[in-house]
Enzyme design. Structure first.
Site, PDB file in Angstrom:
ATOM      1  N   LYS B  61       0.761  -1.183  -0.066  1.00  0.00           N
ATOM      2  CA  LYS B  61      -0.138   0.069  -0.042  1.00  0.00           C
ATOM      3  C   LYS B  61       0.942   1.180  -0.051  1.00  0.00           C
ATOM      4  CE  LYS B  61      -3.789   1.942   2.699  1.00  0.00           C
ATOM      5  NZ  LYS B  61      -4.376   1.935   4.016  1.00  0.00           N
ATOM      6  N   SER B 136      -9.379   2.369   3.241  1.00  0.00           N
ATOM      7  CA  SER B 136      -8.638   2.957   2.386  1.00  0.00           C
ATOM      8  C   SER B 136      -7.732   1.896   1.570  1.00  0.00           C
ATOM      9  CB  SER B 136      -7.834   3.819   3.302  1.00  0.00           C
ATOM     10  OG  SER B 136      -6.788   3.269   3.953  1.00  0.00           O
ATOM     11  N   SER B 160      -9.414  -0.061   7.518  1.00  0.00           N
ATOM     12  CA  SER B 160      -8.895   0.107   6.136  1.00  0.00           C
ATOM     13  C   SER B 160      -8.149  -1.068   5.640  1.00  0.00           C
ATOM     14  CB  SER B 160      -7.887   1.211   6.020  1.00  0.00           C
ATOM     15  OG  SER B 160      -8.459   2.546   6.058  1.00  0.00           O
TER      16      SER B 160
END
Lengths: 99, 471
Positions: B61, B136, B160
């Protein structure tokens, strides 16, 4: 709860955000709605409850004080938007009055 | 020919160990899959084209720092920023022989529940590209679901990792706070942020967690694990006490199809030998979300103060330093970070601190105590991960509060620093439903054991049908 234009501008100043007029209006409205929702926490009577700032009970985590080489200046400045020798270059912190 | 849609991290490790394929060939196979499918999905912000190692590659990420590879956290304000060091989790992956495949899309500064807040455009759900992959960490979840990575790293502040896993039919772990280093992870809310694995199976999740977890001298909030990570094998749940918190399973807004799939998984727990009982977390669910949206923005407003256009990242012009900083921040941050910076600054400002931030910290204690009481009677608590299946792009962008509700059920345990695992437990309207398993602090092994046994019994097929048909 409505957030006044003055309050929005005051908080924006604290947060170093040069908001546009459009953003001031929109954020005033949205922050009002969000604060009303999160203000729900005040319903609880919690005078005797200690606050939690951190989920683990860690106290005083010590480390050895061992010198290590620091980042070379060229590396530290590699992402600088503007560089002047071994310094980050920025405009004056305050307006300079010329005599 | 490698079927990246199906191949698990564990299977890929086996192929490499038996020298049936080289790490470089594996890397190439995933890059080919990315070329083929990521134009539509946009799971990646950038790929790393040369494999730096001979193991099974991993997607990371973009809030996690990677030396020499641009790291933006999905924000314009960090566009062009090339880190000089690796995050500890990046180092741990590299040391374990896992080269970086690429950096995955994220809501800006990990603030969001749909990946629509990325400054570089949204990621789409591999199960239905009209829908969001959650957020997210929607990029990491979509990459794993679509066979664009065997496994990935995400970060979780209020859901997330878990919520995108639920919306994409993947497995996601938010570890116990303090077990995985945050050094080199772009800070959002420091008392909540945790890095966690996103995988196709629970065993993969345990394998990655074993690589990631442990004390790091660079992050003083980390601790050593009380016991080694066990890769789960048991196929039953005998002796396990499973609690069903009423409020988390009957909360307003849970879709009927989600409730049904979760109820079936709970029945399955009993069939597998677990002792299932009801419990209550009354104030955790009712006050968890308001508590989170005070604590997290307050910490974010402080953490994001560092983006000022002076040392790295985007810079806007200005005649004075202050003007430069204010203009840089207004032009560099998107709507959601600005909203949260403003909210957090307000909640911390003179006259409001006690009523908002101070009170929220006390609510946090209440939430932790409620969970502790539940764990005196149960080993695992179960609920839906997300109240809904994946929603359509644009459905919640106009109303921040509606978007915030996506994390209603993932947030309470995050506030208490507890580990949570999301596994797919079925479909509703043809879309994956996530089952959330919450454990006591450091009970990851219990979560892996329960998740693995359920995964085996459920037999969920993690390949999105539309991609299986196309292949």
């Amino acid at each position: 709860m409505a957030i006044s234009r003055d309050d929005v501008l005051h908080v924006a100043k604290l947060a170093r955000l040069a908001l546009t007029e459009d953003e001031v209006a929109r954020l005033g409205e949205q922050l009002g709605a969000i604060l009303e929702a999160v203000g729900k926490v005040s319903e609880l009577e919690l005078d005797d409850v200690p606050p939690t700032s951190h989920p683990l009970d860690l106290v005083n985590v010590w480390g050895e004080d061992e010198p290590r080489p620091s980042l070379p200046a060229d590396d530290a400045l590699a992402n600088a938007p503007e560089r002047d020798g071994d310094f980050f270059r920025v405009p004056p912190a305050a307006a300079v009055e010329t005599p | 020919m490698i079927d990246t849609l199906r191949l698990t991290g564990e299977e890929a490790m086996g192929l490499v160990e038996r020298r049936e394929i080289s790490g470089a060939e594996l890397h190439r196979a995933y890059l080919d899959a990315i070329d083929e499918r990521d134009g539509e999905l946009h799971a990646y912000l950038r790929t790393v084209d040369e494999s730096e190692g001979d193991g099974v590659p991993i997607a990371i990420k973009d809030v996690i720092t990677t030396k020499g590879v641009e790291t933006t956290a999905g924000s314009r304000i960090l566009e062009g920023y090339v880190p000089l060091f690796d995050a500890t989790v990046t180092t741990r992956c590299k040391d374990a022989g896992l080269p970086i495949l690429g950096k995955t899309n994220t809501d800006e500064f990990a603030m969001g529940s749909s990946t629509e807040n990325s400054a570089f455009g949204p990621t789409r759900n591999p199960w239905d590209p009209r829908r969001v992959p959650g957020g997210s960490g929607g990029g990491s979840a979509a990459a794993v679901a679509a066979g664009l990575a065997p496994w990935a790293l995400g970060s979780d502040t209020g859901g997330s990792v878990k919520q995108p896993a639920a919306l994409t039919g993947t497995v996601g772990l938010r570890p116990t706070y303090g077990t995985v280093s945050r050094y080199g992870v772009v800070a959002f809310a420091s008392s909540l942020d945790q890095v966690g694995p996103v995988t196709k199976t629970v065993r993969d999740c345990a394998l990655l967690y074993r690589i990631l977890a442990g004390r790091d001298p660079c992050d003083s909030t980390t601790v050593d694990l009380p016991e080694p990570v066990q890769i789960p094998e048991a196929e039953d749940l005998r002796g396990l006490r499973v609690g069903v918190p009423r409020e988390m399973n009957e909360a307003e807004g849970i879709e009927p199809g989600v409730a049904d799939a979760v109820a079936r998984a709970i029945e399955l727990c009993a069939e597998l030998g677990a002792e299932v009982g009801e419990c209550e977390l009354p104030r955790s669910v009712e006050y968890g979300l308001p508590c989170y949206y005070l604590v997290a923005p307050a910490e974010a407003s402080s953490n994001l103060a560092r983006y000022d256009g002076v040392r790295y990242g985007f810079r806007a012009g200005g005649a004075t330093l202050r003007e430069l900083q204010e203009r840089t921040r207004d032009a560099g941050f998107g709507d959601e970070p600005k909203r949260r910076i403003m909210l957090g600054t307000y909640a911390l400002s003179a006259g409001y601190y006690e009523a908002f931030y101070g009170q929220a910290q006390k609510v946090r204690t209440v939430i932790a105590r409620e969970h502790a009481a539940a764990f005196e009677r149960f080993d695992v608590l179960v609920s839906p991960t997300s109240p809904t299946v994946a929603f359509e792009l644009g459905a919640r962008t106009a109303n921040p509060l509606a978007m915030y509700l996506s994390d209603l059920l993932t947030i309470p345990s995050c506030m208490a620093g507890l580990p949570g695992l999301s596994i797919p437990c079925g479909l509703s309207e043809g879309l994956p439903v996530g089952l959330q398993l919450i454990g006591a602090q450091f009970a990851e092994n219990t979560l892996f054991r329960a998740g693995h046994a359920l995964e085996r019994a459920l037999g969920f097929d993690y390949v999105p049908p539309r991609l299986a048909l196309a292949a």
